[in-house]
Motif scaffolding. Structure first.
Motif, PDB file in Angstrom:
ATOM      1  N   ASP A 127      -1.806   2.671 -10.882  1.00 26.77           N
ATOM      2  CA  ASP A 127      -2.060   4.028 -10.397  1.00 26.77           C
ATOM      3  C   ASP A 127      -2.508   4.012  -8.935  1.00 26.77           C
ATOM      4  OD1 ASP A 127      -4.489   2.865 -11.038  1.00 26.77           O
ATOM      5  OD2 ASP A 127      -5.191   4.505 -12.313  1.00 26.77           O
ATOM      6  N   VAL A 128      -3.449   3.136  -8.594  1.00 27.29           N
ATOM      7  CA  VAL A 128      -3.932   3.065  -7.210  1.00 27.29           C
ATOM      8  C   VAL A 128      -2.807   2.646  -6.265  1.00 27.29           C
ATOM      9  CG1 VAL A 128      -5.535   1.925  -5.640  1.00 27.29           C
ATOM     10  CG2 VAL A 128      -6.298   2.577  -7.931  1.00 27.29           C
ATOM     11  N   ALA A 129      -2.054   1.617  -6.653  1.00 25.54           N
ATOM     12  CA  ALA A 129      -0.982   1.108  -5.786  1.00 25.54           C
ATOM     13  C   ALA A 129       0.109   2.155  -5.565  1.00 25.54           C
ATOM     14  CB  ALA A 129      -0.389  -0.159  -6.382  1.00 25.54           C
ATOM     15  N   ILE A 130       0.449   2.894  -6.606  1.00 24.61           N
ATOM     16  CA  ILE A 130       1.499   3.908  -6.464  1.00 24.61           C
ATOM     17  C   ILE A 130       1.024   5.061  -5.594  1.00 24.61           C
ATOM     18  CG2 ILE A 130       2.875   5.617  -7.717  1.00 24.61           C
ATOM     19  CD1 ILE A 130       2.990   3.563 -10.041  1.00 24.61           C
ATOM     20  N   TYR A 131      -0.208   5.531  -5.845  1.00 25.78           N
ATOM     21  CA  TYR A 131      -0.751   6.586  -4.982  1.00 25.78           C
ATOM     22  C   TYR A 131      -0.823   6.117  -3.527  1.00 25.78           C
ATOM     23  CZ  TYR A 131      -2.284   9.399  -9.008  1.00 25.78           C
ATOM     24  OH  TYR A 131      -2.333  10.170 -10.144  1.00 25.78           O
ATOM     25  N   ASN A 132      -1.259   4.869  -3.330  1.00 28.60           N
ATOM     26  CA  ASN A 132      -1.398   4.329  -1.975  1.00 28.60           C
ATOM     27  C   ASN A 132      -0.062   4.115  -1.287  1.00 28.60           C
ATOM     28  OD1 ASN A 132      -4.002   3.999  -0.872  1.00 28.60           O
ATOM     29  ND2 ASN A 132      -4.469   2.391  -2.332  1.00 28.60           N
ATOM     30  N   SER A 133       1.008   4.014  -2.064  1.00 28.80           N
ATOM     31  CA  SER A 133       2.317   3.801  -1.448  1.00 28.80           C
ATOM     32  C   SER A 133       2.723   5.003  -0.593  1.00 28.80           C
ATOM     33  CB  SER A 133       3.377   3.528  -2.520  1.00 28.80           C
ATOM     34  OG  SER A 133       3.688   4.701  -3.261  1.00 28.80           O
ATOM     35  N   ILE A 134       2.163   6.169  -0.892  1.00 27.78           N
ATOM     36  CA  ILE A 134       2.523   7.371  -0.118  1.00 27.78           C
ATOM     37  C   ILE A 134       2.038   7.262   1.328  1.00 27.78           C
ATOM     38  CG2 ILE A 134       2.287   9.879   0.038  1.00 27.78           C
ATOM     39  CD1 ILE A 134       1.942   9.846  -3.058  1.00 27.78           C
ATOM     40  N   PRO A 135       0.725   7.056   1.583  1.00 28.20           N
ATOM     41  CA  PRO A 135       0.315   6.872   2.982  1.00 28.20           C
ATOM     42  C   PRO A 135       0.857   5.587   3.605  1.00 28.20           C
ATOM     43  CG  PRO A 135      -1.548   6.549   1.489  1.00 28.20           C
ATOM     44  CD  PRO A 135      -0.439   7.121   0.682  1.00 28.20           C
ATOM     45  N   THR A 136       1.136   4.567   2.776  1.00 28.41           N
ATOM     46  CA  THR A 136       1.728   3.342   3.316  1.00 28.41           C
ATOM     47  C   THR A 136       3.106   3.621   3.895  1.00 28.41           C
ATOM     48  OG1 THR A 136       0.525   1.923   1.764  1.00 28.41           O
ATOM     49  CG2 THR A 136       2.504   1.002   2.771  1.00 28.41           C
ATOM     50  N   VAL A 137       3.904   4.388   3.175  1.00 23.13           N
ATOM     51  CA  VAL A 137       5.241   4.739   3.662  1.00 23.13           C
ATOM     52  C   VAL A 137       5.140   5.577   4.935  1.00 23.13           C
ATOM     53  CG1 VAL A 137       7.297   6.105   3.159  1.00 23.13           C
ATOM     54  CG2 VAL A 137       6.390   4.552   1.428  1.00 23.13           C
ATOM     55  N   GLU A 138       4.237   6.540   4.953  1.00 19.51           N
ATOM     56  CA  GLU A 138       4.093   7.377   6.147  1.00 19.51           C
ATOM     57  C   GLU A 138       3.665   6.529   7.345  1.00 19.51           C
ATOM     58  OE1 GLU A 138       1.703  10.838   5.591  1.00 19.51           O
ATOM     59  OE2 GLU A 138       2.886  11.578   3.890  1.00 19.51           O
ATOM     60  N   GLY A 139       2.740   5.598   7.125  1.00 20.98           N
ATOM     61  CA  GLY A 139       2.313   4.726   8.210  1.00 20.98           C
ATOM     62  C   GLY A 139       3.431   3.817   8.693  1.00 20.98           C
ATOM     63  N   THR A 140       4.256   3.353   7.762  1.00 25.12           N
ATOM     64  CA  THR A 140       5.395   2.507   8.129  1.00 25.12           C
ATOM     65  C   THR A 140       6.385   3.286   8.992  1.00 25.12           C
ATOM     66  OG1 THR A 140       5.161   1.248   6.078  1.00 25.12           O
ATOM     67  CG2 THR A 140       7.256   1.068   7.233  1.00 25.12           C
ATOM     68  N   LEU A 141       6.667   4.509   8.600  1.00 29.59           N
ATOM     69  CA  LEU A 141       7.555   5.355   9.396  1.00 29.59           C
ATOM     70  C   LEU A 141       6.997   5.550  10.800  1.00 29.59           C
ATOM     71  CD1 LEU A 141       8.500   8.108   6.786  1.00 29.59           C
ATOM     72  CD2 LEU A 141       9.983   6.292   7.644  1.00 29.59           C
ATOM     73  N   MET A 142       5.683   5.779  10.888  1.00 27.70           N
ATOM     74  CA  MET A 142       5.049   5.949  12.197  1.00 27.70           C
ATOM     75  C   MET A 142       5.252   4.722  13.073  1.00 27.70           C
ATOM     76  SD  MET A 142       0.978   6.371  13.024  1.00 27.70           S
ATOM     77  CE  MET A 142       0.694   4.629  12.594  1.00 27.70           C
ATOM     78  N   LEU A 143       5.029   3.535  12.510  1.00 25.47           N
ATOM     79  CA  LEU A 143       5.169   2.309  13.291  1.00 25.47           C
ATOM     80  C   LEU A 143       6.612   2.066  13.706  1.00 25.47           C
ATOM     81  CD1 LEU A 143       2.770  -0.079  11.323  1.00 25.47           C
ATOM     82  CD2 LEU A 143       2.404   0.909  13.587  1.00 25.47           C
ATOM     83  N   LEU A 160      11.821  -6.350   1.764  1.00 18.62           N
ATOM     84  CA  LEU A 160      11.635  -7.532   0.917  1.00 18.62           C
ATOM     85  C   LEU A 160      10.585  -7.225  -0.140  1.00 18.62           C
ATOM     86  CD1 LEU A 160      11.697 -10.424   3.549  1.00 18.62           C
ATOM     87  CD2 LEU A 160      13.596  -9.337   2.323  1.00 18.62           C
ATOM     88  N   GLY A 161      11.014  -7.203  -1.393  1.00 19.37           N
ATOM     89  CA  GLY A 161      10.116  -6.913  -2.496  1.00 19.37           C
ATOM     90  C   GLY A 161      10.342  -5.521  -3.059  1.00 19.37           C
ATOM     91  N   LEU A 162      10.484  -5.443  -4.381  1.00 17.62           N
ATOM     92  CA  LEU A 162      10.678  -4.149  -5.041  1.00 17.62           C
ATOM     93  C   LEU A 162       9.469  -3.844  -5.927  1.00 17.62           C
ATOM     94  CD1 LEU A 162      12.886  -1.894  -5.201  1.00 17.62           C
ATOM     95  CD2 LEU A 162      13.530  -2.882  -7.407  1.00 17.62           C
ATOM     96  N   GLY A 163       8.290  -4.060  -5.367  1.00 17.37           N
ATOM     97  CA  GLY A 163       7.075  -3.673  -6.071  1.00 17.37           C
ATOM     98  C   GLY A 163       6.843  -2.184  -5.902  1.00 17.37           C
ATOM     99  N   ARG A 164       5.607  -1.781  -6.133  1.00 15.32           N
ATOM    100  CA  ARG A 164       5.301  -0.357  -6.091  1.00 15.32           C
ATOM    101  C   ARG A 164       5.460   0.212  -4.688  1.00 15.32           C
ATOM    102  NH1 ARG A 164       0.272  -2.516  -9.466  1.00 15.32           N
ATOM    103  NH2 ARG A 164       0.426  -3.861  -7.652  1.00 15.32           N
ATOM    104  N   VAL A 165       5.086  -0.565  -3.669  1.00 15.88           N
ATOM    105  CA  VAL A 165       5.262  -0.117  -2.287  1.00 15.88           C
ATOM    106  C   VAL A 165       6.713  -0.277  -1.857  1.00 15.88           C
ATOM    107  CG1 VAL A 165       4.651  -0.587   0.113  1.00 15.88           C
ATOM    108  CG2 VAL A 165       2.867  -0.546  -1.634  1.00 15.88           C
ATOM    109  N   GLY A 166       7.314  -1.411  -2.195  1.00 20.46           N
ATOM    110  CA  GLY A 166       8.693  -1.674  -1.794  1.00 20.46           C
ATOM    111  C   GLY A 166       9.661  -0.624  -2.299  1.00 20.46           C
TER     112      GLY A 166
END
Length: 298
Positions: A127-143, A160-166
């Motif tokens: 649950d934490v990792a999936i919720y956190n993937s949202i700001p992670t994706v936005e931050g990645t787009l920013m960079l 590389l990697g098809l985990g919750r963030v990938g």
């Protein structure tokens, strides 16, 4: 929601600010250590005295997302004070007291085990990792936007990697019009990538394939972006490594090749600390109440 619970928050970054605010809002008795530079911003909370009887009342201890270093030291951006988590201190807490951290290392696991206290690494939870993937994706787009001179639309992106963030990253870049391929290790992951309309790539054969991508994003916390892969990248390529330190990229070789490579762990705490803090607060609140309910039923 948390009236009657005693919770210590020790060190951390801007995510902890929202966490503390939510704990106060929910009625918890909050004790703080490592926030002396905030100039009494949290009047409802009290300073944690490790040598007082406060420790004997604690229902939960919340550490920063990075947890501790190899010596038990806890870092925080709001204090110059060095706080060390010690076994003898943990043993003074009630037996039901739980320790929450983002990431746990061997030293922290050992401390908790010796003190006979339950340790809960929040970033290991779906649950934490999936919720956190949202700001992670936005931050990645920013960079990506900041460090490239071409559009995401039409670019070649390899994740590389098809985990919750990938998975969230691959889906988002695909929706933005990128040609996305995903490095995977299992046939089931390859099938999922295919079902998503993307191109699966066998991680075991990365060094033997065409690596003419514009953006390479790593989510795997082990050395996977090797010199053999980096030397195949075009000179304009951008490597973004989102894995926890030290990342999974040979940064020295990338620099030698003139390839821009950025290590960017903990993006939620950088680009959206309020949201990231609220995610931690919501999950911790639920876990504390669930644990208390089970204790009462036992």
């Amino acid at each position: 929601m948390l009236t009657g619970y005693h919770i210590a928050v020790i060190g951390g970054d801007a995510r902890q600010i929202e966490l503390i605010r939510k704990l106060n809002e929910w009625g918890a008795a909050v004790y703080l250590a490592g926030f002396d530079q905030l100039n009494e911003s949290f009047r409802e909370a009290v300073d944690l005295d490790l040598d007082s009887k406060q420790v004997e009342q604690l229902d939960a201890i919340i550490l920063p997302v990075p947890g501790t270093d190899g010596n038990g030291n806890i870092e925080g951006i709001f204090s110059n004070q060095l706080i060390q988590l010690k076994e003898e201190w943990l043993k003074k807490t009630p037996p039901h007291c739980q320790i929450y951290t983002g990431i746990a290392n061997e030293h922290l696991y050992t401390l908790a085990e010796r003190a006979d206290r339950k340790l809960i690494p929040l970033m290991d939870r779906d649950d934490v990792a999936i919720y956190n993937s949202i700001p992670t994706v936005e931050g990645t787009l920013m960079l990506v936007i900041q460090h490239t001179d071409f559009t995401i639309h039409g670019s070649k992106v390899m994740v590389l990697g098809l985990g919750r963030v990938g998975m969230s990253l691959a889906r988002t870049f695909h929706h933005l019009g990128a040609d996305v391929s995903v490095g995977v290790r299992t046939t089931s992951s390859a099938a999922r990538v295919h079902e998503m309309g993307l191109t699966p790539i066998d991680m075991k054969r990365l060094e033997g394939r065409d690596m003419s991508c514009d953006i390479l994003i790593n989510t795997i916390p082990s050395q996977v972006v090797t010199p053999g892969i980096i030397k195949q990248l075009p000179s304009h390529a951008l490597i973004l490594d989102l894995a926890s330190k030290p990342g999974g990229t040979d940064f020295r070789y990338a620099d030698k090749r003139g390839i821009r490579a950025l290590l960017a762990p903990g993006l939620p705490g950088i680009v959206a600390p309020k949201t990231a803090g609220r995610i931690i607060a919501d999950v911790v609140s639920r876990l504390i109440q669930d644990h208390s309910r089970k204790e009462n039923e036992a």
